[in-house]
Design an enzyme around this catalytic site. Structure first.
Site, PDB file in Angstrom:
ATOM      1  N   ILE A 195       0.846  -1.197   0.000  1.00  0.00           N
ATOM      2  CA  ILE A 195       0.000   0.000   0.000  1.00  0.00           C
ATOM      3  C   ILE A 195       0.884   1.251   0.000  1.00  0.00           C
ATOM      4  CG2 ILE A 195      -1.731   1.307   1.314  1.00  0.00           C
ATOM      5  CD1 ILE A 195      -3.063  -1.289   2.010  1.00  0.00           C
ATOM      6  N   ALA A 221       4.813   4.070   2.579  1.00  0.00           N
ATOM      7  CA  ALA A 221       4.195   2.833   2.080  1.00  0.00           C
ATOM      8  C   ALA A 221       4.345   1.749   3.140  1.00  0.00           C
ATOM      9  CB  ALA A 221       4.873   2.380   0.793  1.00  0.00           C
ATOM     10  N   LYS A 222       3.686   0.648   2.954  1.00  0.00           N
ATOM     11  CA  LYS A 222       3.902  -0.515   3.828  1.00  0.00           C
ATOM     12  C   LYS A 222       3.436  -1.746   3.077  1.00  0.00           C
ATOM     13  CE  LYS A 222       5.437  -1.329   8.003  1.00  0.00           C
ATOM     14  NZ  LYS A 222       6.499  -0.587   8.698  1.00  0.00           N
ATOM     15  N   GLY A 223       3.956  -2.900   3.474  1.00  0.00           N
ATOM     16  CA  GLY A 223       3.520  -4.134   2.845  1.00  0.00           C
ATOM     17  C   GLY A 223       3.385  -5.212   3.891  1.00  0.00           C
ATOM     18  N   ASP A 238      10.383  -5.428   8.439  1.00  0.00           N
ATOM     19  CA  ASP A 238       9.524  -5.029   9.563  1.00  0.00           C
ATOM     20  C   ASP A 238       9.335  -6.298  10.403  1.00  0.00           C
ATOM     21  OD1 ASP A 238       7.809  -2.722  10.682  1.00  0.00           O
ATOM     22  OD2 ASP A 238       6.336  -4.326  10.574  1.00  0.00           O
TER      23      ASP A 238
END
Ligand code: NAD
Length: 467
Positions: free
Chosen positions: A104, A149-151, A190
């Site tokens: 995202i 962003a992050k996933g 992460d």
């Protein structure tokens, strides 16, 4: 105009999607882990609100304070792009397991999207949205030229073999590579991902695009990873505390601290605090919690866990209920596990002077209010744990030019960036009578809005009529 939505409509739609759009893993492995309880990490009690509620609350509070127009807020309530992919992987039990993967991209006004990849059975689109928007404000507060962003993938790495984990990782990269790139979007580690996972991601991307180390950060040193990256988030937390300590009458050498979550961030923060002379008096991870008023050796505990030992089997410690960790008296409490672990129902029991938020969104808004009423000084996630993305920025810069700074250079540059972020935010907090969290969001939002307006992504407010 028929397709545009008001602020209220966007909020309603997203809330509806959040409840409908639960991309759960229906694989046999998922149902098995639900039955057994995830071996991975999850808060033992659920927070009263979601991570997305937490980030939205803090964003709205700062936006109210700065009088941000409603139509501009709508741009930041939702991400720019959301990619959801299916990851079917044949595992060693002979069955196909279907995982869900997300990337995202929240906002890219200030530069390429940047943010970690989380592997956890509880990962869902709502959580990734929250973490992506937090990255937008964090990169702005740290003043590194990235967006947010992050996933994530809803897998439980503790139930996968290394070969299965590699398959999941490569398949995920294959499916999201079109929206990534060293000038588009650069993932990093992460929760439950590490340098090895980044190495597989880089290798998979390289099959299509040629050797591209700048596609991910947090890589192994042997693959152009940066010296100092692994420790950077924990180190950054300690640098932030060091900045705050004199005005709080604390000296690192006489500080007692507690760490919740002894993974990358928590264990590095603890080891570096210990190097400054501080004493760790209690600590937890997903397997339990322990305390010892006379001190727990942070470096030895790290070695013990790395060698497969359980936190509860460590020498000279007393096991406690993980729910009681918050009650252990200390100067500094470092949440470094998952979101929502400092909640309405436990914040009042906290027994510390300072909270340094190593984790993302560890404190719910209700808990934040309770802690502030108790005069607890909170160094919020949006600045406290920015050390990781700062050194990711250094790694990216090194990769683009294929050279390497030594570790001392990296740590010095990190200290400079963290100090500047702390001073910018605390000066703003003093000027406007805000707490650090509100001031940090304010600084972050202003920088992002300015970039978005300057590049023409959103228009400047029209001049008011004087007639
Ligand atoms: P990690 O997977 O290395 O460590 C997570 C730790 O939390 C593990 O020790 C796990 O056992 C523990 N944990 C999980 N559930 C727990 C529970 N209920 N009680 C106590 N401990 C529990 O992950 P990490 O990279 O250290 O990330 C930790 C936090 O820091 C996350 O919120 C992450 O988003 C945030 N963060 C990480 C980075 C980074 O560079 N890795 C950067 C910024 C923020």
């Amino acid at each position: 105009m028929a397709d545009t939505k008001t602020a209220e409509e966007v909020q309603e739609d997203t809330a509806k999607e959040d409840s409908e759009e639960q991309h759960t893993d229906h694989s046999p492995m998922a149902s098995e882990s639900e039955r057994e309880g995830s071996g991975g990490a999850k808060p033992s009690q659920k927070a009263e609100v979601s991570n997305l509620d937490i980030v939205r609350h803090y964003f709205d509070k700062a936006a109210d304070h700065m009088g941000l127009e409603d139509d501009v807020r709508v741009v930041f309530w939702t991400p720019y792009r959301e990619v959801t992919v299916q990851i079917p992987v044949k595992c060693e039990d002979g069955k196909i397991h279907v995982f869900s993967g997300y990337r995202i991209q929240h906002n890219g006004a200030r530069g390429p999207y940047k943010g970690g990849i989380r592997y956890h059975p509880e990962v869902d689109v709502d959580e990734v949205r929250a973490l992506a928007s937090l990255m937008t404000w964090k990169t702005a507060v740290a003043n590194v030229p990235f967006g947010g962003a992050k996933g994530g993938v809803n897998c439980d790495p503790s139930k996968l073999t290394e070969a299965e984990l590699q398959k999941v990782t490569r398949s995920f990269m294959d499916k999201i590579e079109k929206v990534l790139g060293p000038t588009r979007d650069i993932p990093a580690p992460d929760v439950n991902t590490n340098a090895q996972v980044m190495a597989w991601m880089m290798d998979e991307y390289g099959k299509l695009h040629g050797h591209t180390p700048a596609i991910v950060t947090g890589k192994p040193i042997s693959l152009e990873g940066s010296l100092g990256r692994e420790a950077a988030t924990g180190r950054g937390c300690v640098y932030m505390f060091r900045e705050a300590a004199p005005s709080l009458g604390l000296s690192p050498a006489a500080t007692k601290f507690v760490v919740q979550g002894y993974g990358n961030v928590g264990s590095w923060a603890a080891r570096i605090m210990q190097q400054l002379g501080s004493t760790m008096v209690a600590v937890s991870d997903a397997n339990g919690a322990v305390k010892n008023e006379d001190g727990i050796d942070a470096a030895a505990l790290h070695d013990h866990i790395s060698q497969g030992g359980l936190i509860t089997d460590f020498k000279d410690v007393e096991e406690i209920d993980p729910e009681d960790l918050v009650e252990v008296p200390c100067d500094v409490f470092i949440p470094a596990a998952l979101g929502g672990m400092i909640r309405e129902d436990n914040a009042d029991r906290m027994n510390c002077k300072v909270v340094v938020e190593g984790a993302n969104s560890p404190t719910t808004p209700a808990a934040d209010t309770i802690l502030r009423e108790k005069d607890t000084y909170i160094i919020p996630d949006v600045m406290a744990n920015a050390g990781g993305v700062v050194v990711s920025y250094f790694e990216w810069v090194q990769n683009l030019q294929h050279f390497q700074w030594d570790e001392r250079d990296i740590n010095d540059k990190l200290a400079t960036k963290m100090r500047k972020a702390y001073r910018d935010v605390s000066a703003r907090a003093k000027e406007e009578g805000l707490d650090l969290r509100e001031a940090a969001y304010l600084v972050g939002i202003e920088r992002v809005v300015e970039a978005a307006r300057t590049r023409g992504y959103i228009e400047a407010p029209s001049a008011k009529s004087t007639s």
